[in-house]
Design an enzyme around this catalytic site. Structure first.
Site, PDB file in Angstrom:
ATOM      1  N   ARG A   1       0.855  -1.184   0.000  1.00 18.67           N
ATOM      2  CA  ARG A   1       0.000   0.000   0.000  1.00 18.67           C
ATOM      3  C   ARG A   1       0.891   1.234   0.000  1.00 18.67           C
ATOM      4  NH1 ARG A   1      -3.573  -2.727  -1.416  1.00 18.67           N
ATOM      5  NH2 ARG A   1      -5.650  -3.026  -0.540  1.00 18.67           N
TER       6      ARG A   1
ATOM      7  N   GLU B   1      -3.383   7.613  -4.381  1.00 15.86           N
ATOM      8  CA  GLU B   1      -3.775   7.109  -5.712  1.00 15.86           C
ATOM      9  C   GLU B   1      -5.036   7.809  -6.210  1.00 15.86           C
ATOM     10  OE1 GLU B   1      -4.129   2.816  -5.567  1.00 15.86           O
ATOM     11  OE2 GLU B   1      -2.125   2.635  -4.711  1.00 15.86           O
TER      12      GLU B   1
ATOM     13  N   HIS C   1      -1.509   0.069  -9.783  1.00 20.08           N
ATOM     14  CA  HIS C   1      -2.159  -0.831  -8.806  1.00 20.08           C
ATOM     15  C   HIS C   1      -2.781  -2.043  -9.513  1.00 20.08           C
ATOM     16  CE1 HIS C   1      -4.041  -0.896  -4.535  1.00 20.08           C
ATOM     17  NE2 HIS C   1      -3.817  -2.128  -4.976  1.00 20.08           N
TER      18      HIS C   1
HETATM   19  P1  NAP Z   1      -0.885 -11.196   5.132  1.00 15.83           P
HETATM   20  O1  NAP Z   1      -0.795 -12.636   4.784  1.00 15.83           O
HETATM   21  O2  NAP Z   1      -1.781 -10.777   6.248  1.00 15.83           O
HETATM   22  O3  NAP Z   1       0.598 -10.661   5.380  1.00 15.83           O
HETATM   23  C1  NAP Z   1       0.906  -9.446   5.986  1.00 15.83           C
HETATM   24  C2  NAP Z   1       2.069  -9.676   6.935  1.00 15.83           C
HETATM   25  O4  NAP Z   1       2.488  -8.422   7.494  1.00 15.83           O
HETATM   26  C3  NAP Z   1       1.706 -10.582   8.114  1.00 15.83           C
HETATM   27  O5  NAP Z   1       2.738 -11.520   8.292  1.00 15.83           O
HETATM   28  C4  NAP Z   1       1.632  -9.622   9.284  1.00 15.83           C
HETATM   29  O6  NAP Z   1       1.954 -10.179  10.514  1.00 15.83           O
HETATM   30  C5  NAP Z   1       2.674  -8.601   8.894  1.00 15.83           C
HETATM   31  N1  NAP Z   1       2.489  -7.351   9.644  1.00 15.83           N
HETATM   32  C6  NAP Z   1       1.323  -6.720   9.926  1.00 15.83           C
HETATM   33  N2  NAP Z   1       1.569  -5.578  10.616  1.00 15.83           N
HETATM   34  C7  NAP Z   1       2.904  -5.529  10.790  1.00 15.83           C
HETATM   35  C8  NAP Z   1       3.763  -4.607  11.435  1.00 15.83           C
HETATM   36  N3  NAP Z   1       3.293  -3.515  12.054  1.00 15.83           N
HETATM   37  N4  NAP Z   1       5.098  -4.867  11.430  1.00 15.83           N
HETATM   38  C9  NAP Z   1       5.581  -5.974  10.829  1.00 15.83           C
HETATM   39  N5  NAP Z   1       4.815  -6.876  10.205  1.00 15.83           N
HETATM   40  C10 NAP Z   1       3.488  -6.660  10.164  1.00 15.83           C
HETATM   41  O7  NAP Z   1      -1.365 -10.360   3.865  1.00 15.83           O
HETATM   42  P2  NAP Z   1      -1.065 -10.648   2.303  1.00 15.83           P
HETATM   43  O8  NAP Z   1      -2.146 -11.455   1.741  1.00 15.83           O
HETATM   44  O9  NAP Z   1       0.347 -11.104   2.180  1.00 15.83           O
HETATM   45  O10 NAP Z   1      -1.216  -9.167   1.725  1.00 15.83           O
HETATM   46  C11 NAP Z   1      -0.373  -8.117   2.190  1.00 15.83           C
HETATM   47  C12 NAP Z   1      -0.857  -6.773   1.674  1.00 15.83           C
HETATM   48  O11 NAP Z   1      -0.574  -6.677   0.291  1.00 15.83           O
HETATM   49  C13 NAP Z   1      -2.379  -6.560   1.760  1.00 15.83           C
HETATM   50  O12 NAP Z   1      -2.763  -6.097   3.034  1.00 15.83           O
HETATM   51  C14 NAP Z   1      -2.634  -5.524   0.678  1.00 15.83           C
HETATM   52  O13 NAP Z   1      -2.621  -4.232   1.221  1.00 15.83           O
HETATM   53  C15 NAP Z   1      -1.456  -5.706  -0.284  1.00 15.83           C
HETATM   54  N6  NAP Z   1      -1.870  -6.211  -1.603  1.00 15.83           N
HETATM   55  C16 NAP Z   1      -1.681  -5.420  -2.699  1.00 15.83           C
HETATM   56  C17 NAP Z   1      -2.020  -5.904  -3.959  1.00 15.83           C
HETATM   57  C18 NAP Z   1      -1.820  -5.076  -5.191  1.00 15.83           C
HETATM   58  O14 NAP Z   1      -2.649  -5.130  -6.093  1.00 15.83           O
HETATM   59  N7  NAP Z   1      -0.750  -4.319  -5.291  1.00 15.83           N
HETATM   60  C19 NAP Z   1      -2.570  -7.177  -4.113  1.00 15.83           C
HETATM   61  C20 NAP Z   1      -2.751  -7.945  -2.965  1.00 15.83           C
HETATM   62  C21 NAP Z   1      -2.393  -7.450  -1.713  1.00 15.83           C
HETATM   63  P3  NAP Z   1       0.803 -10.962  11.386  1.00 15.83           P
HETATM   64  O15 NAP Z   1       0.689 -12.287  10.731  1.00 15.83           O
HETATM   65  O16 NAP Z   1       1.350 -10.979  12.745  1.00 15.83           O
HETATM   66  O17 NAP Z   1      -0.452 -10.128  11.246  1.00 15.83           O
HETATM   67  C1  GLV Z   2      -5.225  -5.248  -3.658  1.00 15.04           C
HETATM   68  O1  GLV Z   2      -4.584  -4.258  -3.536  1.00 15.04           O
HETATM   69  C2  GLV Z   2      -5.705  -6.048  -2.579  1.00 15.04           C
HETATM   70  O2  GLV Z   2      -5.551  -5.658  -1.408  1.00 15.04           O
HETATM   71  O3  GLV Z   2      -6.283  -7.102  -2.874  1.00 15.04           O
END
Ligand code: NAP
Ligand code: GLV
Length: 325
Positions: free
Chosen positions: A240, A269, A287
């Site tokens: 993000r 954005e 994005h």
């Molecule tokens: P996820 O599995 O929840 O992974 C996020 C990780 O970050 C978790 O391991 C979490 O730890 C850790 N975390 C949370 N807060 C933290 C902090 N303050 N300090 C250090 N680590 C922290 O989520 P994901 O599915 O990988 O997705 C991650 C992010 O990618 C989404 O939230 C979204 O915003 C973004 N995203 C963007 C796109 C795009 O189109 N560009 C697509 C998909 C996702 P815990 O397990 O302890 O909570």
């Molecule tokens: C995309 O940015 C998502 O959070 O799925």
């Protein structure tokens, strides 16, 4: 009289998902593929029990307050920072998201940006198209190697770990930082070493962000953190935008404090920080992390199933606030 629950779909979605919702609900769709204003969202939600929305919709306290019948908000995204979840919970409204189905696709795009910026693929494309290419050159468009380098992953959840797997394929050394340390099995499988954020930023050749946007992660990277990075290091952000203070990133790139950046997400954005598009050492995407036909369809179907389950009184498969009965 049609007793099915009324729902709003805030933007056009794939047909497969629309059909799932239409079977069980009275559907109103914003057919224009343009974000509704806050006023339009409020107006259209008045009688609705369900909302299927995108990450461009800001479902804030005012929107929730104006929708007295609302029971579920199904986001077509894994990130849900566009929704005031605390307020939704206070009102007994379920919030759902789409974890998992987009993990590999987003990791692929992360890798595309990483390779593109390190190997100057976009600059090279412009060079060829503009007719500047005259002959092979030993020092033409020199980039940085990716294989064998140190990859630093901030946020070691689903996508962070999928990126680490790709790093292994490139013979990279994986470092990571996350809120909780991964299990010894995961660390061993991904050959990943747990470090604090400062060590990660000082040692990595490529820093890739996979944190959710929360109050704790907002401006996680500012001028101070960029000063810790190597001048030869690259930053990739497919998480993000507000995790980075974008003006500071522009300055760090302009002054050569870091070598380059590959960005899919931005602080405001679709507005970009002044100067970002003038820099040659950035690759910019709008994005599109999860944007493949297959994955965007899966996300919309997942959201539709979450929405319909909640409205039928079943547990939705992917709740963000599972404490809501
Ligand atoms: P996820 O599995 O929840 O992974 C996020 C990780 O970050 C978790 O391991 C979490 O730890 C850790 N975390 C949370 N807060 C933290 C902090 N303050 N300090 C250090 N680590 C922290 O989520 P994901 O599915 O990988 O997705 C991650 C992010 O990618 C989404 O939230 C979204 O915003 C973004 N995203 C963007 C796109 C795009 O189109 N560009 C697509 C998909 C996702 P815990 O397990 O302890 O909570
Ligand atoms: C995309 O940015 C998502 O959070 O799925």
């Amino acid at each position: 009289m049609d007793g099915r629950p009324k729902v709003l779909i805030s933007r056009s979605i794939p047909q497969a998902a629309l059909e799932i919702v239409a079977r069980e609900c009275q559907v109103e769709v914003n057919e224009r593929d343009v974000r509704l204003t806050q006023e339009e969202l409020i107006e259209r939600l008045l009688e609705k029990e369900g909302l299927l929305c995108l990450l461009t919709d800001r479902v804030d306290a005012a929107v929730l307050a104006a929708a007295p019948r609302l029971r579920v908000v199904a986001n077509v995204a894994v990130g849900y920072d566009n929704i005031d979840v605390a307020e939704a919970s206070r009102r007994g409204i379920l919030v759902t998201h789409t974890p998992g189905v987009l993990t590999e696709t987003t990791a692929d795009l992360t890798w595309a940006l990483l390779l593109a910026v390190a190997r100057r693929v976009v600059e090279a494309d412009r060079y060829v198209r503009s007719g500047q290419w005259r002959e092979w050159g030993l020092q033409l468009l020199l980039g940085s190697d990716v294989h064998g380098k140190v990859l630093g992953i901030l946020g070691f959840g689903r996508i962070g770990q999928a990126v680490a797997r790709r790093g292994m394929g490139f013979g990279m050394q994986n470092l990571y930082h996350s809120r909780r340390r991964a299990s010894p099995e995961v660390e061993a499988a991904l050959k990943a070493r747990y470090v604090d954020p400062e060590t990660l930023l000082r040692e990595a050749d490529f820093v890739s962000l996979h944190l959710p946007l929360t109050p704790e992660t907002t401006h996680f990277l500012t001028a101070r953190e960029f000063s810790w990075m190597k001048p030869t290091a690259y930053l990739i952000n497919t998480a993000r935008g507000p995790i980075i203070r974008e003006e500071d990133l522009v300055e760090a790139l302009r002054m050569g404090r870091i070598a380059g950046a590959g960005l899919d997400v931005y602080e405001r954005e679709p507005t970009l920080a002044p100067g970002l598009t003038d820099l040659p050492n950035v690759v910019l995407a709008p994005h599109i992390g999860s944007s493949s036909v297959e994955t965007r369809t899966r996300m919309a179907v997942m959201a539709a199933e979450n929405l319909t389950a909640a409205l039928a009184g079943r547990r939705p498969p992917n709740p963000v606030n599972p404490e809501i009965p």
